[in-house]
Write a protein that holds these residues in place. Structure first.
Motif, mmCIF file in Angstrom:
data_model
loop_
_atom_site.group_PDB
_atom_site.id
_atom_site.type_symbol
_atom_site.label_atom_id
_atom_site.label_comp_id
_atom_site.label_asym_id
_atom_site.label_seq_id
_atom_site.Cartn_x
_atom_site.Cartn_y
_atom_site.Cartn_z
ATOM 1 N N ALA A 132 0.808 -1.224 0.000
ATOM 2 C CA ALA A 132 0.000 0.000 0.000
ATOM 3 C C ALA A 132 0.840 1.272 0.000
ATOM 4 N N GLN A 133 2.124 1.171 -0.205
ATOM 5 C CA GLN A 133 2.988 2.340 -0.069
ATOM 6 C C GLN A 133 2.614 3.483 -1.009
ATOM 7 N N ASN A 134 2.013 3.188 -2.141
ATOM 8 C CA ASN A 134 1.596 4.262 -3.050
ATOM 9 C C ASN A 134 0.426 5.061 -2.503
ATOM 10 N N ASN A 135 -0.261 4.521 -1.492
ATOM 11 C CA ASN A 135 -1.392 5.224 -0.877
ATOM 12 C C ASN A 135 -0.950 6.198 0.213
ATOM 13 N N PHE A 136 0.312 6.146 0.607
ATOM 14 C CA PHE A 136 0.812 7.031 1.665
ATOM 15 C C PHE A 136 0.873 8.458 1.126
ATOM 16 N N LYS A 137 0.128 9.350 1.783
ATOM 17 C CA LYS A 137 0.041 10.735 1.317
ATOM 18 C C LYS A 137 0.888 11.693 2.152
ATOM 19 N N GLY A 138 1.473 11.208 3.225
ATOM 20 C CA GLY A 138 2.332 12.051 4.041
ATOM 21 C C GLY A 138 1.592 12.971 4.979
ATOM 22 N N LYS A 139 0.308 12.727 5.206
ATOM 23 C CA LYS A 139 -0.458 13.589 6.112
ATOM 24 C C LYS A 139 -0.192 13.245 7.572
ATOM 25 N N ALA A 140 0.441 12.132 7.796
ATOM 26 C CA ALA A 140 0.871 11.729 9.133
ATOM 27 C C ALA A 140 2.263 11.129 8.971
ATOM 28 N N SER A 141 2.905 10.841 10.078
ATOM 29 C CA SER A 141 4.243 10.263 10.006
ATOM 30 C C SER A 141 4.174 8.818 9.520
ATOM 31 N N GLU A 142 5.315 8.299 9.107
ATOM 32 C CA GLU A 142 5.387 6.890 8.694
ATOM 33 C C GLU A 142 4.886 5.986 9.814
ATOM 34 N N ARG A 143 5.332 6.256 11.037
ATOM 35 C CA ARG A 143 4.946 5.413 12.167
ATOM 36 C C ARG A 143 3.436 5.432 12.377
ATOM 37 N N THR A 144 2.832 6.597 12.290
ATOM 38 C CA THR A 144 1.381 6.705 12.457
ATOM 39 C C THR A 144 0.674 5.894 11.378
ATOM 40 N N TRP A 145 1.163 5.989 10.166
ATOM 41 C CA TRP A 145 0.598 5.243 9.046
ATOM 42 C C TRP A 145 0.754 3.736 9.276
ATOM 43 N N LEU A 146 1.937 3.316 9.717
ATOM 44 C CA LEU A 146 2.173 1.892 9.987
ATOM 45 C C LEU A 146 1.285 1.394 11.127
ATOM 46 N N ILE A 147 1.082 2.216 12.145
ATOM 47 C CA ILE A 147 0.223 1.822 13.271
ATOM 48 C C ILE A 147 -1.215 1.642 12.801
ATOM 49 N N SER A 148 -1.673 2.500 11.913
ATOM 50 C CA SER A 148 -3.049 2.336 11.421
ATOM 51 C C SER A 148 -3.192 1.016 10.662
ATOM 52 N N ILE A 149 -2.168 0.626 9.921
ATOM 53 C CA ILE A 149 -2.188 -0.672 9.238
ATOM 54 C C ILE A 149 -2.127 -1.789 10.273
ATOM 55 N N LEU A 150 -1.265 -1.633 11.269
ATOM 56 C CA LEU A 150 -1.122 -2.639 12.324
ATOM 57 C C LEU A 150 -2.444 -2.883 13.044
ATOM 58 N N LYS A 151 -3.161 -1.818 13.351
ATOM 59 C CA LYS A 151 -4.443 -1.975 14.057
ATOM 60 C C LYS A 151 -5.422 -2.796 13.232
ATOM 61 N N ARG A 152 -5.438 -2.576 11.935
ATOM 62 C CA ARG A 152 -6.320 -3.385 11.075
ATOM 63 C C ARG A 152 -5.881 -4.844 11.073
ATOM 64 N N LYS A 153 -4.572 -5.082 11.109
ATOM 65 C CA LYS A 153 -4.074 -6.457 11.125
ATOM 66 C C LYS A 153 -4.442 -7.153 12.442
ATOM 67 N N ILE A 154 -4.417 -6.422 13.537
ATOM 68 C CA ILE A 154 -4.812 -6.994 14.831
ATOM 69 C C ILE A 154 -6.298 -7.357 14.801
ATOM 70 N N ILE A 155 -7.115 -6.469 14.269
ATOM 71 C CA ILE A 155 -8.551 -6.751 14.150
ATOM 72 C C ILE A 155 -8.769 -7.965 13.251
#
Length: 189
Positions: free
Chosen positions: A50-73
């Motif tokens: 999904a790296q092409n979807n990264f728009k830079g509106k948050a930090s890399e870590r914030t973006w990775l955490i949002s993906i991580l939360k979906r993976k936990i769910i």
């Protein structure tokens, strides 16, 4: 004419910069080291896809955490699905003539409601996530950073270039909209 900012992810440093943080976040929600490692690995894989979807509106870590939360769910959904439960075996008795393993769905009725709580929490999390997705983008980002990811006010203000009073107005408006959304979608009678 406003300049377009290109946001480049440094995926070669993800493990070095973020793996420990993501692992610690995951182990706090799923107390199993191997499962936590797998979820973090799945997160990095999904981020690569999904790296092409990264728009830079948050930090890399914030973006990775949002993906991580979906993976936990997703993990909880999988283990609570009928197929996932059928694959889980339990050592119900460990001695005597009753010794043996049981397939979880054939175990006599549960003495506690932990599974139900996990399912309910996953369903509630999904409903909240859907409501967050309906928020204006800036509201959603600020709400996630402050309420879910527990960033400090100062850090959020610096990251998003907003004042603390602006942050609290956004949080208030986001919560008001989320409450209305949850009342309409989750708390139906």
């Amino acid at each position: 004419m406003p300049s377009t900012k290109v946001h480049i992810l440094d995926r070669n440093k993800w493990v070095e910069l973020h793996a420990d943080y993501l692992y610690n976040y995951t182990i706090g929600r799923r107390n199993n080291q191997e499962v936590a490692k797998d979820i973090v690995q799945d997160t990095f894989f999904a981020a690569l896809k999904a790296q092409n979807n990264f728009k830079g509106k948050a930090s890399e870590r914030t973006w990775l955490i949002s993906i991580l939360k979906r993976k936990i769910i997703d993990h909880y959904r999988k283990i609570n699905s009928a197929k996932g439960r059928a694959e889980v075996k339990m050592n119900f008795y460990s001695d005597g003539d009753r010794e043996g393993e049981w397939i979880e769905e054939r175990v006599p009725s549960a003495w506690n409601s932990e599974i139900e709580k996990v399912i309910e929490n996953a369903e509630l999390s999904e409903a909240i996530e859907k409501c967050i997705e309906r928020l204006p983008e800036k509201y959603a980002i600020v709400f996630r950073m402050k309420t879910i990811q527990e960033f400090d006010t100062e850090e959020i203000c610096k990251e998003l270039e907003i004042t603390s009073s602006n942050l609290w107005v956004i949080i208030h408006r986001a919560r008001t909209q989320l409450r209305k959304c949850m009342e309409q979608s989750w708390f139906k009678i």
